[in-house]
Structures are given as C-alpha cells and as structure tokens.
Scaffold this motif. Structure first.
Motif, PDB file in Angstrom:
ATOM      1  N   VAL A  19     -16.431 -19.489  57.237  1.00 14.98           N
ATOM      2  CA  VAL A  19     -14.995 -19.259  57.055  1.00 14.98           C
ATOM      3  C   VAL A  19     -14.633 -17.841  57.472  1.00 14.98           C
ATOM      4  O   VAL A  19     -13.619 -17.611  58.146  1.00 14.98           O
ATOM      5  CB  VAL A  19     -14.596 -19.519  55.590  1.00 14.98           C
ATOM      6  CG1 VAL A  19     -13.105 -19.314  55.386  1.00 14.98           C
ATOM      7  CG2 VAL A  19     -14.997 -20.937  55.163  1.00 14.98           C
TER       8      VAL A  19
ATOM      9  N   VAL B 257     -14.088 -13.470  50.564  1.00 16.73           N
ATOM     10  CA  VAL B 257     -13.404 -14.689  50.996  1.00 16.73           C
ATOM     11  C   VAL B 257     -12.768 -15.393  49.801  1.00 16.73           C
ATOM     12  O   VAL B 257     -11.629 -15.867  49.879  1.00 16.73           O
ATOM     13  CB  VAL B 257     -14.378 -15.630  51.732  1.00 16.73           C
ATOM     14  CG1 VAL B 257     -13.704 -16.955  52.069  1.00 16.73           C
ATOM     15  CG2 VAL B 257     -14.886 -14.976  53.006  1.00 16.73           C
TER      16      VAL B 257
ATOM     17  N   GLN C 147      -4.061 -16.360  48.736  1.00 22.91           N
ATOM     18  CA  GLN C 147      -3.319 -17.311  49.571  1.00 22.91           C
ATOM     19  C   GLN C 147      -2.645 -18.383  48.730  1.00 22.91           C
ATOM     20  O   GLN C 147      -1.549 -18.844  49.051  1.00 22.91           O
ATOM     21  CB  GLN C 147      -4.253 -17.966  50.600  1.00 22.91           C
ATOM     22  CG  GLN C 147      -4.872 -17.013  51.595  1.00 22.91           C
ATOM     23  CD  GLN C 147      -3.833 -16.190  52.336  1.00 22.91           C
ATOM     24  OE1 GLN C 147      -2.950 -16.736  53.000  1.00 22.91           O
ATOM     25  NE2 GLN C 147      -3.939 -14.877  52.235  1.00 22.91           N
ATOM     26  N   TYR C 148      -3.301 -18.774  47.652  1.00 23.20           N
ATOM     27  CA  TYR C 148      -2.742 -19.815  46.788  1.00 23.20           C
ATOM     28  C   TYR C 148      -2.033 -19.237  45.561  1.00 23.20           C
ATOM     29  O   TYR C 148      -1.679 -19.991  44.650  1.00 23.20           O
ATOM     30  CB  TYR C 148      -3.845 -20.793  46.375  1.00 23.20           C
ATOM     31  CG  TYR C 148      -4.390 -21.564  47.551  1.00 23.20           C
ATOM     32  CD1 TYR C 148      -3.691 -22.639  48.101  1.00 23.20           C
ATOM     33  CD2 TYR C 148      -5.590 -21.193  48.162  1.00 23.20           C
ATOM     34  CE1 TYR C 148      -4.174 -23.330  49.202  1.00 23.20           C
ATOM     35  CE2 TYR C 148      -6.080 -21.872  49.267  1.00 23.20           C
ATOM     36  CZ  TYR C 148      -5.362 -22.937  49.782  1.00 23.20           C
ATOM     37  OH  TYR C 148      -5.837 -23.611  50.876  1.00 23.20           O
TER      38      TYR C 148
ATOM     39  N   PHE D   5      -1.921 -23.134  55.538  1.00 19.65           N
ATOM     40  CA  PHE D   5      -1.962 -22.380  56.778  1.00 19.65           C
ATOM     41  C   PHE D   5      -0.885 -22.812  57.762  1.00 19.65           C
ATOM     42  O   PHE D   5      -0.746 -22.216  58.829  1.00 19.65           O
ATOM     43  CB  PHE D   5      -3.342 -22.529  57.439  1.00 19.65           C
ATOM     44  CG  PHE D   5      -4.386 -21.586  56.894  1.00 19.65           C
ATOM     45  CD1 PHE D   5      -4.248 -21.025  55.635  1.00 19.65           C
ATOM     46  CD2 PHE D   5      -5.501 -21.269  57.635  1.00 19.65           C
ATOM     47  CE1 PHE D   5      -5.201 -20.158  55.128  1.00 19.65           C
ATOM     48  CE2 PHE D   5      -6.460 -20.391  57.142  1.00 19.65           C
ATOM     49  CZ  PHE D   5      -6.307 -19.839  55.889  1.00 19.65           C
TER      50      PHE D   5
ATOM     51  N   PHE E 276     -10.010 -27.533  57.764  1.00 22.83           N
ATOM     52  CA  PHE E 276     -10.289 -26.159  58.187  1.00 22.83           C
ATOM     53  C   PHE E 276     -11.357 -26.138  59.285  1.00 22.83           C
ATOM     54  O   PHE E 276     -11.744 -25.079  59.761  1.00 22.83           O
ATOM     55  CB  PHE E 276     -10.755 -25.306  57.009  1.00 22.83           C
ATOM     56  CG  PHE E 276      -9.637 -24.860  56.093  1.00 22.83           C
ATOM     57  CD1 PHE E 276      -8.848 -23.773  56.408  1.00 22.83           C
ATOM     58  CD2 PHE E 276      -9.382 -25.537  54.910  1.00 22.83           C
ATOM     59  CE1 PHE E 276      -7.827 -23.350  55.564  1.00 22.83           C
ATOM     60  CE2 PHE E 276      -8.368 -25.131  54.055  1.00 22.83           C
ATOM     61  CZ  PHE E 276      -7.583 -24.038  54.383  1.00 22.83           C
TER      62      PHE E 276
ATOM     63  N   GLN F 287      -5.313 -17.132  61.011  1.00 25.56           N
ATOM     64  CA  GLN F 287      -4.578 -18.204  60.348  1.00 25.56           C
ATOM     65  C   GLN F 287      -3.675 -18.967  61.300  1.00 25.56           C
ATOM     66  O   GLN F 287      -3.511 -20.183  61.182  1.00 25.56           O
ATOM     67  CB  GLN F 287      -3.711 -17.628  59.224  1.00 25.56           C
ATOM     68  CG  GLN F 287      -4.468 -17.053  58.052  1.00 25.56           C
ATOM     69  CD  GLN F 287      -3.517 -16.402  57.068  1.00 25.56           C
ATOM     70  OE1 GLN F 287      -3.353 -15.188  57.073  1.00 25.56           O
ATOM     71  NE2 GLN F 287      -2.879 -17.195  56.235  1.00 25.56           N
TER      72      GLN F 287
ATOM     73  N   PHE G  30     -13.351 -26.813  53.162  1.00 26.89           N
ATOM     74  CA  PHE G  30     -13.233 -26.221  54.494  1.00 26.89           C
ATOM     75  C   PHE G  30     -13.814 -27.136  55.566  1.00 26.89           C
ATOM     76  O   PHE G  30     -13.502 -26.976  56.748  1.00 26.89           O
ATOM     77  CB  PHE G  30     -13.926 -24.862  54.538  1.00 26.89           C
ATOM     78  CG  PHE G  30     -13.316 -23.847  53.606  1.00 26.89           C
ATOM     79  CD1 PHE G  30     -11.963 -23.551  53.671  1.00 26.89           C
ATOM     80  CD2 PHE G  30     -14.085 -23.198  52.659  1.00 26.89           C
ATOM     81  CE1 PHE G  30     -11.384 -22.617  52.819  1.00 26.89           C
ATOM     82  CE2 PHE G  30     -13.529 -22.265  51.803  1.00 26.89           C
ATOM     83  CZ  PHE G  30     -12.174 -21.974  51.879  1.00 26.89           C
TER      84      PHE G  30
ATOM     85  N   ILE H  29     -10.808 -26.964  47.246  1.00 23.87           N
ATOM     86  CA  ILE H  29     -10.443 -26.862  48.663  1.00 23.87           C
ATOM     87  C   ILE H  29     -11.695 -27.138  49.490  1.00 23.87           C
ATOM     88  O   ILE H  29     -12.740 -26.542  49.253  1.00 23.87           O
ATOM     89  CB  ILE H  29      -9.920 -25.455  49.026  1.00 23.87           C
ATOM     90  CG1 ILE H  29      -8.730 -25.055  48.148  1.00 23.87           C
ATOM     91  CG2 ILE H  29      -9.553 -25.393  50.516  1.00 23.87           C
ATOM     92  CD1 ILE H  29      -7.462 -25.792  48.444  1.00 23.87           C
TER      93      ILE H  29
ATOM     94  N   TRP I 296      -9.654 -13.546  48.796  1.00 24.90           N
ATOM     95  CA  TRP I 296      -8.596 -13.731  49.793  1.00 24.90           C
ATOM     96  C   TRP I 296      -7.902 -15.074  49.606  1.00 24.90           C
ATOM     97  O   TRP I 296      -6.673 -15.166  49.658  1.00 24.90           O
ATOM     98  CB  TRP I 296      -9.192 -13.613  51.193  1.00 24.90           C
ATOM     99  CG  TRP I 296      -8.175 -13.546  52.283  1.00 24.90           C
ATOM    100  CD1 TRP I 296      -7.497 -12.440  52.718  1.00 24.90           C
ATOM    101  CD2 TRP I 296      -7.703 -14.641  53.094  1.00 24.90           C
ATOM    102  NE1 TRP I 296      -6.646 -12.773  53.744  1.00 24.90           N
ATOM    103  CE2 TRP I 296      -6.741 -14.112  53.996  1.00 24.90           C
ATOM    104  CE3 TRP I 296      -8.000 -15.991  53.148  1.00 24.90           C
ATOM    105  CZ2 TRP I 296      -6.092 -14.901  54.929  1.00 24.90           C
ATOM    106  CZ3 TRP I 296      -7.352 -16.783  54.082  1.00 24.90           C
ATOM    107  CH2 TRP I 296      -6.398 -16.243  54.962  1.00 24.90           C
ATOM    108  N   PHE I 297      -8.684 -16.117  49.359  1.00 20.50           N
ATOM    109  CA  PHE I 297      -8.072 -17.429  49.161  1.00 20.50           C
ATOM    110  C   PHE I 297      -7.342 -17.530  47.825  1.00 20.50           C
ATOM    111  O   PHE I 297      -6.337 -18.241  47.718  1.00 20.50           O
ATOM    112  CB  PHE I 297      -9.114 -18.539  49.318  1.00 20.50           C
ATOM    113  CG  PHE I 297      -9.299 -18.955  50.748  1.00 20.50           C
ATOM    114  CD1 PHE I 297      -8.466 -19.897  51.322  1.00 20.50           C
ATOM    115  CD2 PHE I 297     -10.278 -18.377  51.537  1.00 20.50           C
ATOM    116  CE1 PHE I 297      -8.602 -20.266  52.651  1.00 20.50           C
ATOM    117  CE2 PHE I 297     -10.438 -18.730  52.867  1.00 20.50           C
ATOM    118  CZ  PHE I 297      -9.587 -19.678  53.428  1.00 20.50           C
ATOM    119  N   CYS I 298      -7.815 -16.833  46.821  1.00 22.10           N
ATOM    120  CA  CYS I 298      -7.067 -16.790  45.557  1.00 22.10           C
ATOM    121  C   CYS I 298      -5.657 -16.243  45.799  1.00 22.10           C
ATOM    122  O   CYS I 298      -4.680 -16.737  45.229  1.00 22.10           O
ATOM    123  CB  CYS I 298      -7.792 -15.930  44.525  1.00 22.10           C
ATOM    124  SG  CYS I 298      -9.255 -16.709  43.799  1.00 22.10           S
TER     125      CYS I 298
END
Length: 498
Positions: free
Chosen positions: A375, A136, A143-144, A294, A319, A384, A315, A313, A139-141
C-alpha cells in the motif's frame, strides 16, 4: 571440510553478498519474470480449460520430489504445468469474484517483502517495517475521519478483520455490562444472551466469527432488507426492542458497505447514530466499498463511516493489491487492551518504556507479513487520484454493462448494480415441452457458467437470488471493455443452445 568451505557451499541456496548467491538470485528472478510474462500475462484465455483430472495427472507425475533440477529449470517447468493453469486475474473476462489484477507497484513490493522476510510481531524482527505499517494505519485512520484516538493493524483479509471487530465487541460488552474480563475469566454466564445484529446480506464471516467466539449461530440475528437490499435503522430498532423484551442482550450492529453479491451500501450515517443511541458496538464491513473514499464522485456514499467503533477495509479488492492485504481500524486504541498480551521473549512490557513499538499486541496473529509496504509503495508511486480514477472507471463500466444487459430481451437483472457487481440471468424465450420454466432456466444458467470455465473463455460468478440460479459479473479489471461484455453475452447465448 572446514566450516568456511561449508558456508561457501551453502550460500548458493540463500541470498547473501557472495558472487554465487547473487548470480543464482538474478538467474532465478530472470526465469521467474519470463514465466510470469510468457505463461501468464500474455495468455489469451481466462483459464486454460484443462480438466481437474488432467491437472491431477500432470502434477502427480512431477510431484515425487526425488530428482533435483536447476532452479531455472524448475521455474520453467512450473510455468508450463502450474502457472499456465491458474486463473488469469489479469484477463478482461475474469469477472467471477472480488479477485483483482494487482498493480505493478504491488507486485514489485511483493518481491521486497518476500526477500527481506520481515516479521511484524516485534521491533527487533522488522525495525523500519513496523514504522511503515503504523504510518499507513495512521494515514488511513485520518482518511476515514476516525479521530485522534484511532488505531489499527494490518490483517490477512476481511474475514480476520471482521473477526477482530466482533472479538472486541464481545469483550467490550462483557466489560461494560458485567465488569467481566473475558481475557482473564473466559465467557461470562450471560454470554448465551449476547446478540449480534446484522443483515441478511452480511458476509458469511459474521456467522463464522460468532461460532469461533463461542457465541454460536444463535447469537447472529439477520435482519430483512428493503427492496434496495438496504438495512434500515427502523428495522434495527424494531428487532432491538424484540430482543431486549425477550431478555436478550444485543451487543453489536454490523453493517456492510459493499455486499458480496449486490455491492449495496446501507445508510451508514443513520445506522451509526442508531447504534450509538442503542449502546451497540458499530462495526462496518467495508472490505469492498471502503475504496470509494478515494473517489471524488462516490465517497459521499460512505457518509457516516466516521461513526464506527471498528472498520474492515480490504486492499486486495478495489485498491488493487496482491493478496493478502487488509486493514482493521478502530476509533479508540484503548480497545486493543481488551486483547493485549505480553510475552517476555517477544514483546516484554519494558519495550514500551524503551520506545520500542510492538504491533503484536494489536493482532490475533503473531508472525505477519510486511503487507503494508504494498500500500505504501502504491500510494507513493501512483497517489490517491490515480486509484480513484481506476475505481470510477470500473464503476462506470458496471453501469454501462448493466444497461446493456437490461436492454436485451433474453437477459434479466436481479437488481440495479451498486458498485461493481451485476447479478443477472439468461432467460430463454422458449422452454422445452414438459420442462418447468424456472428449473429449466436454472439448468441453462448453470451450464453457461461451467462451459465458459471449462473452455477457458471466461470465469464468471454464480449466486442464488430468490431461490433461483443467477450469474454474476464482478468487474474488477479496469482493462475490461464494454466490447468484452458484449462478446461474452453472445457466447452465452450460443452455449444456451447446446
């Protein structure tokens, strides 16, 4: 009594594969579901309206812990005495704070998290959970757009994430400027010159962190904002020069993507470039606004977030995850070495050679919950797109509600809303004779908020703007409708006449 018979007697209290254990577990879960539905989910008020004195009296009477009851009976009692008197975050008029109704996927994940009780500090206490959290995080690294060297860790919330960002900023500055290891030597003699540049609207945790890091309030330099409550690079440069001319050492620039009161997002791209040019660690507190990534409609407002050194961030805000669920990300995993510590009993250095990942070296916590599962499950179940639409619906409601308020003659906005918060106040058309208009207005707004809470009609927020009392709607619930806001304004007018 034999050891075996003792174990058979004890398994009624724990979750095992024995028939009595499974029976008790199912009975407890059934009773819990009933309580959540009947004493919380279907309540018609945002709060029961019970006074503090009444609650204290009821709870004191049942808190002697001398007589035992069956667990289902205890759960039923808790539903009636406690759950019914909690703040109902699912109610459409619970709009005081950044306090979200959790998604069903998140609630389900909480059951698994609690039952399995994994501890995220070492591989042999979490196994697959460690891999899920790292997945996770990675994955978020992406996304940003933080780059190939990015990394992160789950935290308890934005306050802890902000703490970690400034902790690393402090230690990195000492290393870069003085070749000094704070981990080994403590604060350098020059630490009293360190300065953290932020805005007047920064979260209180920035100042709190400065205290905890041994830098003190003096190290936090709060910059004035423009008329839109944005922090501008030109002002950063101006203050940077003034600080360095005094012989002080600015070490970090903190920007907020979604301030607590107004939800404003300063120009991250320009501030990121500014931080690079001035040699400042760039930390962005996107506890609220990070969710805009998102949204196809609104992600452009996070342009420049890829320039961060560290990022917060949450959640458990937009989120829609149950508390607690937050993440701290950095653009270079090597920075975690500034706080790395190995313990032979927990995470020996040999673990890395044996391919065993230990997340504890990236955290200021040792024992941590498997919050990443919430998450993970939410994204697996809803994706998403659904989350983005939920966020957009809340932002659209915020704009509609602000227009509704602005069109009245007896309510006034402080500023146009940015994300999901509306700061406003009721302004009576007539001030009683002999009363100061502003002070009277403050009194009326204070009374409106308290009466709504004390009667259970609504839970709304409060803040100060230009020294005056203002009310605040924080619209988190996508089930809230414009009609709820309309009816609430009517209730507020009636209370003002009391």
């Amino acid at each position: 009594m034999t050891t075996k018979s003792k174990l058979l007697a004890l398994d009624q209290y724990f979750l095992t594969n024995s028939p009595v254990s499974l029976h008790n577990y199912r009975a407890a879960m059934d009773a819990t579901q009933t309580v959540i539905i009947e004493n919380f989910a279907i309540l018609e008020q945002a709060y029961s309206g019970k006074s503090i004195a009444a609650l204290q009296s009821e709870l004191k009477a049942s808190s002697e812990f001398m007589e035992t009851q069956s667990l289902p009976d205890v759960i039923k009692q808790i539903g009636e005495q406690i759950v019914e008197n909690l703040i109902n975050v699912n109610h459409p008029r619970c709009i005081a704070h950044l306090h979200c109704p959790p998604l069903i996927a998140s609630i389900a994940a909480e059951v698994i998290i609690s039952a399995t009780n994994q501890s995220m500090d070492s591989w042999d206490q979490s196994a697959a959970a460690t891999l899920v959290e790292q997945y996770v995080v990675d994955w978020f690294c992406k996304q940003y757009s933080l780059g190939e060297q990015a990394d992160g860790v789950f935290t308890s919330g934005g306050t802890q994430s902000n703490f970690m960002g400034l902790l690393l900023a402090r230690d990195y500055a000492a290393q870069q400027h003085f070749n000094w290891s704070i981990s080994e030597l403590g604060l350098p003699p020059e630490a009293n010159k360190f300065r953290i540049i932020c805005s007047q609207d920064s979260h209180f945790s920035i100042r709190q962190t400065a205290r905890l890091l041994g830098l003190g309030d003096q190290s936090v330099v709060s910059l004035p904002l423009d008329e839109h409550h944005h922090m501008l690079p030109s002002v950063v440069r101006q203050y940077f020069k003034a600080l360095t001319d005094e012989g002080l050492l600015p070490i970090a620039l903190v920007s907020t993507a979604g301030t607590t009161d107004f939800g404003t997002i300063s120009p991250l791209d320009a501030l990121g470039v500014c931080a690079q040019e001035l040699g400042l660690w760039f930390h962005v507190d996107a506890a609220v606004g990070g969710a805009l990534m998102f949204s196809e409609q609104h992600r452009y407002r996070l342009a420049g977030i890829e320039l961060v050194d560290s990022l917060t961030i949450d959640f458990h805000k937009l989120f829609y995850q149950s508390i607690s669920s937050s993440i701290f990300l950095i653009n270079n995993r090597a920075h975690f070495n500034l706080m790395k510590l190995n313990a032979d009993y927990l995470n020996p250095e040999s673990n890395a050679g044996n391919g065993l990942p230990d997340l504890v070296t990236k955290s200021v916590q040792t024992t941590r919950r498997f919050d990443a599962l919430k998450v993970y499950m939410t994204l697996q179940a809803y994706g998403q797109t659904v989350l983005g639409k939920i966020i957009e619906s809340v932002m659209e409601l915020t704009q509609q509600s602000a227009k509704l308020i602005d069109a009245t003659t007896d309510f006034e906005l402080a500023l146009p809303p940015s994300i999901n918060t509306i700061v406003f106040r009721y302004r009576p058309s007539i001030t009683p004779a002999g009363k100061d208009e502003d002070l009277w207005c403050d009194t009326v707004n204070d009374r409106i908020r308290l009466v709504l809470l004390q009667t259970g009609q609504a839970v709304i927020g409060y803040t100060k703007f230009n020294g005056r009392s203002y009310l605040k709607f924080t619209l988190m619930n996508p089930m809230t409708r414009l009609s709820d806001i309309e009816s609430l304004l009517v209730r507020m007018r009636k209370i003002s006449l009391l």
